[in-house]
Design an enzyme around this catalytic site. Structure first.
Site, PDB file in Angstrom:
ATOM      1  CB  THR A 178      -0.751   0.196   1.284  1.00 30.68           C
ATOM      2  OG1 THR A 178      -0.078   0.384   2.451  1.00 30.68           O
ATOM      3  CG2 THR A 178      -1.406  -1.236   1.499  1.00 30.68           C
ATOM      4  NE  ARG A 211       6.410   5.103   0.220  1.00 35.55           N
ATOM      5  CZ  ARG A 211       6.931   4.681  -0.807  1.00 35.55           C
ATOM      6  NH1 ARG A 211       7.597   3.477  -0.651  1.00 35.55           N
ATOM      7  NH2 ARG A 211       7.173   5.453  -1.900  1.00 35.55           N
ATOM      8  CD  GLU A 240      12.860   3.506   4.848  1.00 34.14           C
ATOM      9  OE1 GLU A 240      13.008   3.773   3.673  1.00 34.14           O
ATOM     10  OE2 GLU A 240      12.861   2.244   5.163  1.00 34.14           O
ATOM     11  CG  HIS A 257      12.975   1.738   0.952  1.00 31.57           C
ATOM     12  ND1 HIS A 257      12.468   2.794   1.533  1.00 31.57           N
ATOM     13  CD2 HIS A 257      12.355   1.516  -0.297  1.00 31.57           C
ATOM     14  CE1 HIS A 257      11.254   2.963   0.873  1.00 31.57           C
ATOM     15  NE2 HIS A 257      11.276   2.454  -0.236  1.00 31.57           N
TER      16      HIS A 257
END
Length: 378
Positions: A178, A211, A240, A257
């Site tokens: 999402t 995310r 992060e 990431h």
């Protein structure tokens, strides 16, 4: 702006950005996380990635007329401010979607080998079925796997979706894709917290490559300590570039990431902004994406006795990223944050599955469903 050479400021980690945008004028490269208003005093076009917050504080005194982000997500962009100032905006939806899907598949097939199960025997739950989640769904269905999907905004006008609590209770593998939203009818910040985590099965795999704050990382660590059968795979982190070392220790696979960090996807994102700027300037797109995509070092392989996982590892092995991130987690926080950014900044040129042609495929339908190409016979 349409009839003169432009000053273009770009994140230094956007590959091929100088080659692609030099036709418009001067391209200036800067570190994306360190941009400040003084960098923009004579800039016409600003090109960023997700680490740059683009808002009034950055742009208020600048002449910028076009902002582009070479990412799917836009939560780092204040689009309301851009619109209020007449600043054109474009993102790159879908540019790295295939890369994220292939990260997910690589991690899941690797976990299946470690845990001794066949991926086809699991039920997959996808939360968020946009560019990434939709492509993951299509690949899993093409492989013949059972897939459950949850996406409340889309469920308002489409069929086939189930409530989140139903998905969490039924899925063996839960994949989160999402966007990060804090307002509106369907906010996603801490979408998965204590209550939701309590619904998942004891053997479930929870994978977040969307995310970081979509999962309450505190709650994830707490339940991980109590239910040792759960498997966590995290590419994104709530705070992060700070990584919760205790949570990372509890994860099977971690990464900084980079799920969408394929070389193909990065160039595709840059090229999509080139197309958007051409449209804004009412100029023809004279270049092709393929012109900027280099030949893969490994273009073809004979399958022979190679398993699907072994073919995947010819292109991407998540254990490399796992090792690199874990190696930074004992550093003091300031150094760890810097190391996180460096891992992203200096990321290797990882290709997508489509760059590899497979000859002598034992199961060609499965090979194509995964994303590889079939080598031409003869």
């Amino acid at each position: 702006m349409r009839n003169r050479k432009l000053n273009i400021l770009a994140d230094e980690n956007m590959p091929q950005v100088e080659a692609i945008f030099s036709r418009f004028g001067k391209v200036i490269l800067k570190p994306g996380r360190d941009l400040s208003p003084k960098d923009l005093h004579d800039i016409d076009v600003l090109l960023v990635r997700s680490i740059t917050q683009v808002n009034e504080a950055l742009l208020a005194s600048s002449p910028v007329k076009f902002v582009g982000t070479a990412t799917i997500g836009t939560d780092h962009i204040d689009q309301h401010y851009l619109e209020s100032k007449g600043i054109a905006f474009s993102n790159a939806p879908g540019c790295n979607a295939d890369a994220v899907v292939e990260y997910v598949l690589s991690c899941l097939f690797l976990t299946a080998e470690w845990q001794g199960f066949d991926p086809k025997d699991r039920t997959y739950g996808i939360v968020g079925v946009g560019n990434v989640g939709g492509r993951l769904q299509r690949r899993l269905l093409a492989l013949g796997y059972k897939v459950l999907v949850n996406d409340p905004p889309r469920a308002e006008s489409e069929e086939g979706f189930i409530p989140l609590h139903s998905l969490l209770k039924q899925a063996d593998v839960i994949c989160l894709h999402t966007p990060l939203t804090q307002e509106g009818e369907y906010p996603t910040q801490h979408l998965i917290s204590d209550l939701e985590l309590g619904m998942i099965q004891d053997h479930a795999i929870v994978l977040n490559a969307g995310r970081g704050p979509v999962i309450d990382n505190r709650a994830l660590l707490d339940i991980g300590k109590k239910r040792l059968g759960l498997t966590f795979i995290l590419d994104v982190w709530e705070h992060e570039p700070v990584v919760n070392a205790a949570l990372a220790e509890r994860c099977a696979i971690v990464s900084p990431h980079i799920a969408g960090y394929s070389f193909d996807g990065k160039i595709r994102g840059t090229f999509m902004l080139y197309q958007a700027l051409c449209q804004y300037l009412d100029q023809p797109c004279e270049e092709s994406f393929e012109a900027f995509l280099p030949q893969s070092e490994l273009a073809c392989v004979e399958q022979g006795d190679l398993s699907i996982l072994e073919l995947m590892e010819k292109v991407y092995d998540p254990r490399i990223d796992d090792y690199m991130l874990r190696h930074t987690l004992t550093l003091p926080e300031a150094e760890q944050k810097q190391a996180f950014d460096q891992l992203r900044k200096q990321y290797r040129a990882r290709r997508e599955f489509s760059s590899l042609n497979v000859a002598g495929a034992e199961n060609p339908d499965q090979i194509e469903a995964i994303g590889f190409k079939l080598a031409a016979k003869g």
